[in-house]
Design a protein around this motif. Structure first.
Motif, PDB file in Angstrom:
ATOM      1  N   PHE A  18       0.671  -8.286  25.455  1.00 19.32           N
ATOM      2  CA  PHE A  18       0.367  -9.230  24.759  1.00 19.32           C
ATOM      3  C   PHE A  18      -0.608  -9.928  25.398  1.00 19.32           C
ATOM      4  CE2 PHE A  18       1.144 -13.968  23.843  1.00 19.32           C
ATOM      5  CZ  PHE A  18       1.049 -14.106  22.736  1.00 19.32           C
ATOM      6  N   GLU A  19      -1.710 -10.901  24.301  1.00 19.46           N
ATOM      7  CA  GLU A  19      -1.848 -11.143  24.466  1.00 19.46           C
ATOM      8  C   GLU A  19      -2.488 -12.893  23.771  1.00 19.46           C
ATOM      9  OE1 GLU A  19      -6.849  -8.865  26.379  1.00 19.46           O
ATOM     10  OE2 GLU A  19      -6.249  -8.990  24.531  1.00 19.46           O
ATOM     11  N   ARG A  20      -2.607 -13.892  24.122  1.00 16.82           N
ATOM     12  CA  ARG A  20      -2.771 -15.260  23.330  1.00 16.82           C
ATOM     13  C   ARG A  20      -4.185 -14.855  22.971  1.00 16.82           C
ATOM     14  NH1 ARG A  20       0.910 -19.086  22.780  1.00 16.82           N
ATOM     15  NH2 ARG A  20       1.297 -18.490  24.573  1.00 16.82           N
ATOM     16  N   VAL A  21      -4.313 -15.263  21.834  1.00 12.63           N
ATOM     17  CA  VAL A  21      -5.747 -15.363  21.421  1.00 12.63           C
ATOM     18  C   VAL A  21      -6.300 -16.524  21.620  1.00 12.63           C
ATOM     19  CG1 VAL A  21      -7.889 -14.534  19.624  1.00 12.63           C
ATOM     20  CG2 VAL A  21      -5.508 -12.878  19.533  1.00 12.63           C
ATOM     21  N   PRO A  22      -6.974 -16.733  21.959  1.00 15.31           N
ATOM     22  CA  PRO A  22      -7.697 -18.406  21.968  1.00 15.31           C
ATOM     23  C   PRO A  22      -8.445 -19.207  20.662  1.00 15.31           C
ATOM     24  CG  PRO A  22      -9.270 -16.897  23.435  1.00 15.31           C
ATOM     25  CD  PRO A  22      -8.597 -16.043  22.408  1.00 15.31           C
ATOM     26  N   PRO A  23      -8.601 -20.078  20.610  1.00 15.85           N
ATOM     27  CA  PRO A  23      -8.886 -20.696  19.127  1.00 15.85           C
ATOM     28  C   PRO A  23     -10.032 -20.222  18.337  1.00 15.85           C
ATOM     29  CG  PRO A  23      -8.534 -22.576  20.667  1.00 15.85           C
ATOM     30  CD  PRO A  23      -7.984 -21.149  21.531  1.00 15.85           C
ATOM     31  N   PRO A  24     -10.458 -19.673  17.774  1.00 19.94           N
ATOM     32  CA  PRO A  24     -11.753 -19.043  17.160  1.00 19.94           C
ATOM     33  C   PRO A  24     -13.182 -19.859  17.306  1.00 19.94           C
ATOM     34  CG  PRO A  24      -9.942 -19.693  15.285  1.00 19.94           C
ATOM     35  CD  PRO A  24      -8.816 -20.279  16.362  1.00 19.94           C
ATOM     36  N   ARG A  25     -13.689 -18.661  18.047  1.00 20.47           N
ATOM     37  CA  ARG A  25     -15.107 -19.461  18.038  1.00 20.47           C
ATOM     38  C   ARG A  25     -16.078 -19.504  16.047  1.00 20.47           C
ATOM     39  NH1 ARG A  25     -17.131 -17.230  23.050  1.00 20.47           N
ATOM     40  NH2 ARG A  25     -19.493 -18.128  22.957  1.00 20.47           N
ATOM     41  N   MET A  26     -16.773 -19.706  15.869  1.00 20.98           N
ATOM     42  CA  MET A  26     -17.708 -20.082  15.407  1.00 20.98           C
ATOM     43  C   MET A  26     -18.735 -18.819  15.822  1.00 20.98           C
ATOM     44  SD  MET A  26     -17.809 -21.181  11.900  1.00 20.98           S
ATOM     45  CE  MET A  26     -18.721 -22.299  10.403  1.00 20.98           C
ATOM     46  N   GLY A  27     -19.576 -17.699  13.906  1.00 21.21           N
ATOM     47  CA  GLY A  27     -19.660 -16.171  14.830  1.00 21.21           C
ATOM     48  C   GLY A  27     -19.325 -15.662  15.864  1.00 21.21           C
ATOM     49  N   TYR A  28     -17.851 -15.571  15.900  1.00 23.01           N
ATOM     50  CA  TYR A  28     -17.510 -14.203  17.042  1.00 23.01           C
ATOM     51  C   TYR A  28     -15.937 -14.007  15.698  1.00 23.01           C
ATOM     52  CZ  TYR A  28     -20.720 -16.391  20.609  1.00 23.01           C
ATOM     53  OH  TYR A  28     -22.106 -16.463  21.012  1.00 23.01           O
ATOM     54  N   VAL A  29     -16.275 -12.923  16.024  1.00 16.81           N
ATOM     55  CA  VAL A  29     -14.701 -12.021  16.780  1.00 16.81           C
ATOM     56  C   VAL A  29     -14.327 -11.781  17.684  1.00 16.81           C
ATOM     57  CG1 VAL A  29     -14.181 -10.101  15.160  1.00 16.81           C
ATOM     58  CG2 VAL A  29     -16.170 -11.287  14.692  1.00 16.81           C
ATOM     59  N   TYR A  68      -9.089   5.737  40.817  1.00  8.84           N
ATOM     60  CA  TYR A  68      -7.695   5.196  41.499  1.00  8.84           C
ATOM     61  C   TYR A  68      -6.805   6.489  40.467  1.00  8.84           C
ATOM     62  CZ  TYR A  68      -9.464   1.582  43.894  1.00  8.84           C
ATOM     63  OH  TYR A  68     -10.786   0.623  44.561  1.00  8.84           O
ATOM     64  N   ARG A  69      -7.163   6.915  39.523  1.00 10.96           N
ATOM     65  CA  ARG A  69      -6.755   7.243  39.027  1.00 10.96           C
ATOM     66  C   ARG A  69      -5.446   6.876  38.315  1.00 10.96           C
ATOM     67  NH1 ARG A  69      -8.284  12.871  38.366  1.00 10.96           N
ATOM     68  NH2 ARG A  69      -6.551  14.009  37.943  1.00 10.96           N
ATOM     69  N   ARG A  70      -5.995   6.009  37.306  1.00 12.68           N
ATOM     70  CA  ARG A  70      -4.228   4.957  36.921  1.00 12.68           C
ATOM     71  C   ARG A  70      -5.079   4.197  35.451  1.00 12.68           C
ATOM     72  NH1 ARG A  70      -4.196  -0.205  38.583  1.00 12.68           N
ATOM     73  NH2 ARG A  70      -5.457  -0.936  40.137  1.00 12.68           N
ATOM     74  N   HIS A  71      -4.598   3.906  34.869  1.00 14.63           N
ATOM     75  CA  HIS A  71      -4.557   3.102  33.590  1.00 14.63           C
ATOM     76  C   HIS A  71      -5.172   1.512  34.429  1.00 14.63           C
ATOM     77  CE1 HIS A  71      -3.955   5.770  31.304  1.00 14.63           C
ATOM     78  NE2 HIS A  71      -4.162   5.383  30.440  1.00 14.63           N
ATOM     79  N   VAL A  72      -5.947   0.968  33.455  1.00 15.79           N
ATOM     80  CA  VAL A  72      -6.805  -0.366  34.319  1.00 15.79           C
ATOM     81  C   VAL A  72      -6.435  -1.639  32.709  1.00 15.79           C
ATOM     82  CG1 VAL A  72      -7.824  -2.089  35.145  1.00 15.79           C
ATOM     83  CG2 VAL A  72      -7.326   0.166  36.034  1.00 15.79           C
ATOM     84  N   TRP A  73      -6.601  -2.408  32.803  1.00 16.28           N
ATOM     85  CA  TRP A  73      -6.094  -3.603  31.899  1.00 16.28           C
ATOM     86  C   TRP A  73      -7.326  -4.136  31.371  1.00 16.28           C
ATOM     87  CZ3 TRP A  73      -3.791  -3.696  27.331  1.00 16.28           C
ATOM     88  CH2 TRP A  73      -4.008  -4.433  26.196  1.00 16.28           C
ATOM     89  N   ALA A  74      -7.811  -4.180  30.065  1.00 13.21           N
ATOM     90  CA  ALA A  74      -8.936  -4.713  30.099  1.00 13.21           C
ATOM     91  C   ALA A  74      -9.436  -6.132  28.853  1.00 13.21           C
ATOM     92  CB  ALA A  74     -10.308  -3.740  29.630  1.00 13.21           C
ATOM     93  N   GLY A  75      -9.263  -6.903  29.363  1.00 13.06           N
ATOM     94  CA  GLY A  75      -8.612  -8.136  28.658  1.00 13.06           C
ATOM     95  C   GLY A  75      -9.195  -8.436  27.270  1.00 13.06           C
ATOM     96  N   GLY A  76      -8.744  -8.957  27.058  1.00 11.97           N
ATOM     97  CA  GLY A  76      -9.690  -9.167  25.590  1.00 11.97           C
ATOM     98  C   GLY A  76     -11.095 -10.141  25.508  1.00 11.97           C
ATOM     99  N   TYR A  77     -11.961 -10.354  24.653  1.00 18.12           N
ATOM    100  CA  TYR A  77     -13.158 -10.936  25.020  1.00 18.12           C
ATOM    101  C   TYR A  77     -13.546 -11.102  23.530  1.00 18.12           C
ATOM    102  CZ  TYR A  77     -14.794  -6.213  24.375  1.00 18.12           C
ATOM    103  OH  TYR A  77     -15.607  -5.347  23.877  1.00 18.12           O
ATOM    104  N   TRP A  78     -14.747 -12.046  23.591  1.00 15.14           N
ATOM    105  CA  TRP A  78     -15.147 -12.928  22.095  1.00 15.14           C
ATOM    106  C   TRP A  78     -16.941 -11.644  22.164  1.00 15.14           C
ATOM    107  CZ3 TRP A  78     -12.642 -14.915  18.597  1.00 15.14           C
ATOM    108  CH2 TRP A  78     -11.644 -15.941  19.129  1.00 15.14           C
TER     109      TRP A  78
END
Length: 109
Positions: free
Chosen positions: A46-57, A69-79
């Motif tokens: 679960f990721e809390r999406v930050p408030p919208p940014r004008m001109g970004y998705v 390391y032969r495992r899955h690693v979480w890559a956090g969301g970004y604009w």
């Protein structure tokens, strides 16, 4: 004609070949890299999406494979800067005959 991007794409393809990663040639100026593994990714976090940014998705986070390391690693969301006339398609995993295959996020029409 500037051939620097083509040279860089070819060098990246050679490097990925030696690293054991598959490379698909660019189609319509897009580069695609695929990784096939036999381990299913965990459920998305679960990721809390930050408030919208004008001109970004917002590009949501995803599990990436860390070969060292032969495992899955979480890559956090970004604009990502918005591209008029396009929709952002987030990264995802797909199960196939050879195991799980990762598809990087991209811009589509």
């Amino acid at each position: 004609m500037n051939s620097l991007p083509l040279k860089l794409a070819l060098l990246a393809g050679l490097g990925l070949t030696f690293a054991g990663v598959t490379y698909a040639p660019p189609a319509a100026a897009q580069v695609s890299v695929g990784v096939g593994i036999g381990v299913a990714p965990p459920a998305p976090r679960f990721e809390r999406v930050p408030p919208p940014r004008m001109g970004y998705v917002w590009a949501p986070g995803y599990w990436r494979w860390d070969g060292r390391y032969r495992r899955h690693v979480w890559a956090g969301g970004y604009w990502v800067r918005a591209r008029p006339g396009y929709h952002y398609r987030p990264a995802y995993w797909e199960q196939g005959r050879g195991g799980w295959r990762f598809h990087q996020g991209y811009w589509g029409r």
